[in-house]
Motif scaffolding. Structure first.
Motif, PDB file in Angstrom:
ATOM      1  N   ARG A  19      -2.507  11.052  -2.417  1.00 58.36           N
ATOM      2  CA  ARG A  19      -2.476  10.262  -1.189  1.00 58.36           C
ATOM      3  C   ARG A  19      -1.047  10.177  -0.656  1.00 58.36           C
ATOM      4  O   ARG A  19      -0.828  10.250   0.568  1.00 58.36           O
ATOM      5  CB  ARG A  19      -3.030   8.867  -1.436  1.00 58.36           C
ATOM      6  N   PRO A  26       5.110   5.472  -6.155  1.00 56.75           N
ATOM      7  CA  PRO A  26       3.670   5.275  -6.356  1.00 56.75           C
ATOM      8  C   PRO A  26       3.348   3.819  -6.683  1.00 56.75           C
ATOM      9  O   PRO A  26       4.043   3.181  -7.472  1.00 56.75           O
ATOM     10  CB  PRO A  26       3.338   6.201  -7.528  1.00 56.75           C
ATOM     11  N   ARG A  27       2.284   3.316  -6.102  1.00 61.80           N
ATOM     12  CA  ARG A  27       1.927   1.918  -6.340  1.00 61.80           C
ATOM     13  C   ARG A  27       1.378   1.712  -7.747  1.00 61.80           C
ATOM     14  O   ARG A  27       1.372   0.589  -8.255  1.00 61.80           O
ATOM     15  CB  ARG A  27       0.907   1.456  -5.309  1.00 61.80           C
ATOM     16  N   ASP A  28       0.915   2.793  -8.391  1.00 62.97           N
ATOM     17  CA  ASP A  28       0.383   2.681  -9.750  1.00 62.97           C
ATOM     18  C   ASP A  28       1.458   2.867 -10.822  1.00 62.97           C
ATOM     19  O   ASP A  28       1.153   2.862 -12.017  1.00 62.97           O
ATOM     20  CB  ASP A  28      -0.717   3.733  -9.975  1.00 62.97           C
ATOM     21  N   ASP A  55       0.829  -1.199   0.000  1.00 64.42           N
ATOM     22  CA  ASP A  55       0.000   0.000   0.000  1.00 64.42           C
ATOM     23  C   ASP A  55       0.867   1.255   0.000  1.00 64.42           C
ATOM     24  O   ASP A  55       0.483   2.292  -0.536  1.00 64.42           O
ATOM     25  CB  ASP A  55      -0.921  -0.020   1.218  1.00 64.42           C
ATOM     26  N   THR A  56       2.031   1.169   0.637  1.00 69.89           N
ATOM     27  CA  THR A  56       2.984   2.282   0.706  1.00 69.89           C
ATOM     28  C   THR A  56       4.391   1.709   0.606  1.00 69.89           C
ATOM     29  O   THR A  56       4.725   0.738   1.300  1.00 69.89           O
ATOM     30  CB  THR A  56       2.843   3.049   2.028  1.00 69.89           C
ATOM     31  N   ARG A  85      -8.516   8.005  -0.493  1.00 69.12           N
ATOM     32  CA  ARG A  85      -8.361   8.450  -1.881  1.00 69.12           C
ATOM     33  C   ARG A  85      -9.643   9.089  -2.402  1.00 69.12           C
ATOM     34  O   ARG A  85      -9.616   9.869  -3.346  1.00 69.12           O
ATOM     35  CB  ARG A  85      -7.979   7.275  -2.790  1.00 69.12           C
ATOM     36  N   ASN A 116       2.810  -2.275  -7.353  1.00 67.90           N
ATOM     37  CA  ASN A 116       2.415  -3.069  -6.187  1.00 67.90           C
ATOM     38  C   ASN A 116       2.067  -4.517  -6.535  1.00 67.90           C
ATOM     39  O   ASN A 116       1.835  -5.340  -5.647  1.00 67.90           O
ATOM     40  CB  ASN A 116       1.268  -2.387  -5.419  1.00 67.90           C
ATOM     41  N   SER A 123      -6.195  10.748  -6.739  1.00 66.82           N
ATOM     42  CA  SER A 123      -5.013  10.095  -7.299  1.00 66.82           C
ATOM     43  C   SER A 123      -4.119   9.524  -6.213  1.00 66.82           C
ATOM     44  O   SER A 123      -4.183   9.927  -5.038  1.00 66.82           O
ATOM     45  CB  SER A 123      -4.211  11.086  -8.144  1.00 66.82           C
ATOM     46  N   ASP A 124      -3.273   8.583  -6.617  1.00 70.68           N
ATOM     47  CA  ASP A 124      -2.319   7.987  -5.686  1.00 70.68           C
ATOM     48  C   ASP A 124      -1.259   8.995  -5.268  1.00 70.68           C
ATOM     49  O   ASP A 124      -0.764   8.965  -4.141  1.00 70.68           O
ATOM     50  CB  ASP A 124      -1.662   6.764  -6.337  1.00 70.68           C
ATOM     51  N   THR A 125      -0.912   9.924  -6.173  1.00 79.30           N
ATOM     52  CA  THR A 125       0.109  10.918  -5.840  1.00 79.30           C
ATOM     53  C   THR A 125      -0.376  11.882  -4.762  1.00 79.30           C
ATOM     54  O   THR A 125       0.409  12.320  -3.914  1.00 79.30           O
ATOM     55  CB  THR A 125       0.534  11.702  -7.094  1.00 79.30           C
ATOM     56  N   ARG A 141      -4.672   6.372   3.994  1.00 76.90           N
ATOM     57  CA  ARG A 141      -5.205   5.494   2.958  1.00 76.90           C
ATOM     58  C   ARG A 141      -6.267   6.161   2.088  1.00 76.90           C
ATOM     59  O   ARG A 141      -6.594   5.672   1.013  1.00 76.90           O
ATOM     60  CB  ARG A 141      -5.812   4.238   3.593  1.00 76.90           C
TER      61      ARG A 141
END
Length: 466
Positions: free
Chosen positions: A301, A184-186, A164-165, A290, A210, A297-299, A288
């Motif tokens: 977060r 980033p996980r994406d 997750d991180t 979003r 991830n 976005s993941d960025t 967590r």
């Protein structure tokens, strides 16, 4: 008829008959002295100083009972008390030592050692990047979103876990600064061939970052990071949801600042705009979330995660947690219970030494940045690296060079501005050229260091430099 004259008598001559009685009296005197008790003569005043120097012998204490301490000489009584005191002190020291030993063993026993990853990395040693400069440390921090072990309230346990991180933490050789790079996980990356814990093999593939942790474990994630950055990972630590919450609660909560209100049903988080002190459960939702804030976005977060970690580090440093046994034990107990570490960080002494090294680094020299990314050209819901900015960041870490960070008012992250060039990236991930101008709140680093968007541990959480 004339009488003849008598010769004159000499009175000085003693008459034997007249002296006899006197002689008898003098002869009887010694006899009387022997038979009668002689009176004690009065002391001569000239002899008194000499007699005064002799102390009379003390009379025995008839009131003391036989066998009591009053019959024991004073030196012997003192020795007895010293002996009792020494015995009591020894017992106390042994009890304290036993307690410390028990606590140490308890905390050590909490830590899970990841020998599987260690063995896999040894098998791939020839394919890994060279070690960094002497005395530098590169530690990969992995936040697992596993739903097992009491984490099922956050989703169904599918038997897998994802990262997750993920943060690559670099500690400079002189411990004057630290750089924490969030991945980033994406992000689309090349994942090398890996062997899983069950012995099965995962083929190399180009996939979302991830994915590596979910299907290949920590070894696969480490190798993906090394392929991406060219940085040799020395150690790794994995912490799950429960461990994160317990650590936050152990330090008494952490303050954050939200520019807008947050209402997210997925993370069960409801916060008004402004400053808040979050407990463990709220903190987990905050890092967590979003949905219901920003562009989802993941960025974005990651930016909130960095703000939170900066506040956590600042609190630990300012409160003297690491120097206070009453505060550090709950923190260590919470951390070790949900921690998985490589054999180089799998003991309490190793972890405490790492915490002390971080404690000595000034908060303004602990930088949080995100690997520069932009939307992936083939899928806007995925990311790709921005070049040459990403390689500039990775090259600085490989060379143990400090970086500068700067944040803008929106609190988002993802763009950078670099002032130095570097060699080509070791990663074959797709990239594009792009940069942005940072805001005017730089961190304390050399003026010629490359500048990236991020934050520092000493920033004002609700100020302009948040």
């Amino acid at each position: 008829m004339t009488t003849p004259a008598q010769p004159s008598r000499d009175d000085s001559a003693a008459d034997p008959e007249d002296e006899a009685p006197e002689a008898d009296e003098s002869a009887e005197a010694p006899v009387k002295a022997e038979t009668a008790e002689a009176p004690v003569p009065a002391p001569d005043e000239t002899d008194q100083p000499a007699e005064a120097t002799e102390a009379p012998a003390p009379a025995p204490d008839e009131s003391a009972a036989p066998g009591s301490d009053a019959e024991v000489p004073a030196p012997r009584r003192r020795f007895r008390w010293l002996k009792y005191t020494a015995i009591a002190t020894s017992v106390l020291v042994l009890a304290c030592a036993g307690g410390v030993w028990y606590v140490y063993q308890h905390l050590n026993g909490n830590i899970t050692t990841d020998t599987v990853t260690e063995n896999e990395l040894k098998a791939q040693a020839s394919q890994r990047p060279p070690e960094g400069p002497a005395s530098t440390e590169n530690i990969l921090l992995i936040g697992s979103d596993s739903r097992s072990g009491g984490n099922d309230k956050y989703g169904q346990d599918t038997g897998t876990q994802r990262s997750d991180t993920t943060i690559l933490l670099h500690l400079s050789a002189d411990r004057s600064n630290a750089t924490a790079v969030s991945i980033p996980r994406d992000l689309m990356v090349h994942v090398p061939k890996c062997t899983k814990s069950d012995g099965s093999t995962v083929a190399a593939k180009f996939e979302q970052f991830n994915w590596a942790f979910e299907f290949g474990g920590a070894a696969c994630t480490i190798r993906a990071v090394e392929e991406l950055t060219g940085v040799r990972v020395d150690h790794h630590l994995i912490v799950d949801f429960s461990g994160f919450k317990n650590m936050v609660n152990a330090v008494g909560g952490v303050e954050v600042c939200t520019p807008v209100a947050i209402h997210d049903t997925y993370s069960h988080l409801n916060l008004s705009a402004g400053k808040h002190k979050l407990n463990g459960e709220q903190a987990l939702g905050y890092v967590r979330v979003r949905h219901g804030i920003g562009d989802g976005s993941d960025t974005e977060r990651i930016s909130r995660q960095q703000d939170f970690l900066a506040s956590l580090i600042k609190k630990v440093q300012s409160n003297g947690v690491l120097l206070n046994p009453g505060k550090v034990y709950p923190l260590l107990d919470a951390a070790t219970k949900s921690l998985t570490a490589d054999p180089g960080l799998n003991s309490l002494s190793d972890l405490y030494a790492l915490a002390q090294r971080l404690q000595k680094i000034p908060a303004g020299s602990i930088h949080f940045v995100t690997a520069p990314v932009e939307p992936y050209v083939q899928d806007r819901n995925r990311d790709q690296l921005v070049q040459p900015d990403a390689e500039t960041l990775f090259a600085a870490i490989r060379a143990d060079q400090p970086v500068r960070v700067s944040s803008d008012d929106s609190g988002t992250s993802g763009s950078t501005s670099s002032t130095a060039s570097a060699s080509p990236s070791p990663s074959d991930s797709p990239s594009a050229t792009g940069s942005a101008t940072p805001s005017s709140t730089p961190s304390t680093s050399p003026s010629n260091a490359p500048t990236f968007k991020g934050t520092t541990a000493d920033r004002d959480i609700c100020g302009k430099g948040r």
